[in-house]
Design an enzyme around this catalytic site. Structure first.
Site, PDB file in Angstrom:
ATOM      1  N   CYS A  85       0.863  -1.191   0.044  1.00  0.00           N
ATOM      2  CA  CYS A  85      -0.015   0.084  -0.042  1.00  0.00           C
ATOM      3  C   CYS A  85       0.622   1.159  -0.052  1.00  0.00           C
ATOM      4  CB  CYS A  85      -1.086  -0.020   0.998  1.00  0.00           C
ATOM      5  SG  CYS A  85      -0.081  -0.375   2.747  1.00  0.00           S
ATOM      6  N   GLN A  86       2.412   1.153   0.113  1.00  0.00           N
ATOM      7  CA  GLN A  86       2.883   2.285   0.215  1.00  0.00           C
ATOM      8  C   GLN A  86       2.562   3.209  -0.924  1.00  0.00           C
ATOM      9  OE1 GLN A  86       3.968  -0.672   0.690  1.00  0.00           O
ATOM     10  NE2 GLN A  86       5.924  -0.793   1.766  1.00  0.00           N
TER      11      GLN A  86
END
Ligand SMILES: C[S@@+](CC[C@H](N)C(=O)[O-])C[C@H]1O[C@@H](n2cnc3c(N)ncnc32)[C@H](O)[C@@H]1O
Length: 217
Positions: A85-86
């Site tokens: 998800c970064q």
């Protein structure tokens, strides 16, 4: 075993634990976990040592998912995964969303779905996914839904906060559930109104409590 699971971005196996604890009908037939640029693969080692006894070693894959040919993945009932998800962090100005280095992993999910067309898909990501990228809010989620629709899936999603379900942690996550148009489940829902489906019969509403609050005029 009635139903089979393919767990992508498996980490230490959160999806697997949930599904297999819910019923002995579920069995994970293939899982992939790889930490980019790490010599020691802690999450993978942890996953393997936990689940080794419940299946053959071939079911664990410790390779960059983009290097795994689709033919190496067995057919499955449901594909699950909490994809990295970064790149969906709308707070960080450098986050490129679905075009970012980590965000591109969405395209690996799409590639595998196109090849395997499992009847069901359950994905998880941060709540910010809905607003990513910061320069074009909502674009990435729109792309994901559109890809799923093109592959023949009807999609439902819900932001779920673990703190509202008895956990001592505020953890808001977007869950995406997709069902293929070849399933009976899809056909049943197709005969319902959208309202009925989302409020009572859908995947999330049938599991999670939902209350209709009437707004006083
Ligand atoms: C958000 S975590 C998923 C956590 C998991 N649901 C769990 O229960 O532990 C995403 C995982 O994807 C893995 N990952 C990142 N890039 C990957 C790649 N190219 N191929 C396979 N796995 C990758 C990360 O190492 C990380 O463990």
């Amino acid at each position: 075993m009635k139903y089979t699971i393919c767990e992508l971005f498996a980490g230490v196996g959160g999806f697997r634990v949930g599904f297999e604890k819910s019923s002995s009908d579920w069995k994970t037939v293939w899982a992939n976990q790889w930490e980019p640029s790490k010599k020691v693969q802690y999450a993978f080692e942890c996953y393997k040592s936990h689940f080794e006894t419940s299946g053959g070693i071939n079911e664990f894959s410790n390779m960059d998912i983009s290097k795994v040919p689709e033919e190496h993945i067995p057919k499955h009932t449901i594909l699950v995964g909490g994809f990295p998800c970064q790149d969906y962090s709308v707070a960080s100005t450098g986050a490129k969303g679905i075009q970012g280095k980590k965000g591109v992993l969405w395209w690996e999910i799409e590639r595998i779905l196109e090849a395997k067309r499992p009847p069901f898909v359950l994905l998880e990501n941060v709540d910010r996914l809905l607003k990513s990228p910061s320069t074009q809010r909502g674009r990435d989620f729109g792309i994901i839904i559109n890809c799923l629709a093109k592959l023949g899936y009807a999609v439902e999603w819900r932001v779920i906060n673990a703190a509202e379900y008895g956990f001592q942690q505020r953890r808001r996550r977007t869950f995406i559930f997709a069902v293929h148009n070849t399933t009976n489940y899809y056909k049943e829902l197709e005969n319902q109104s959208v309202y009925e489906e989302l409020q009572n019969l859908g995947f999330f509403s049938s599991i999670l409590m939902w209350k209709l609050f009437q707004v006083k005029q």
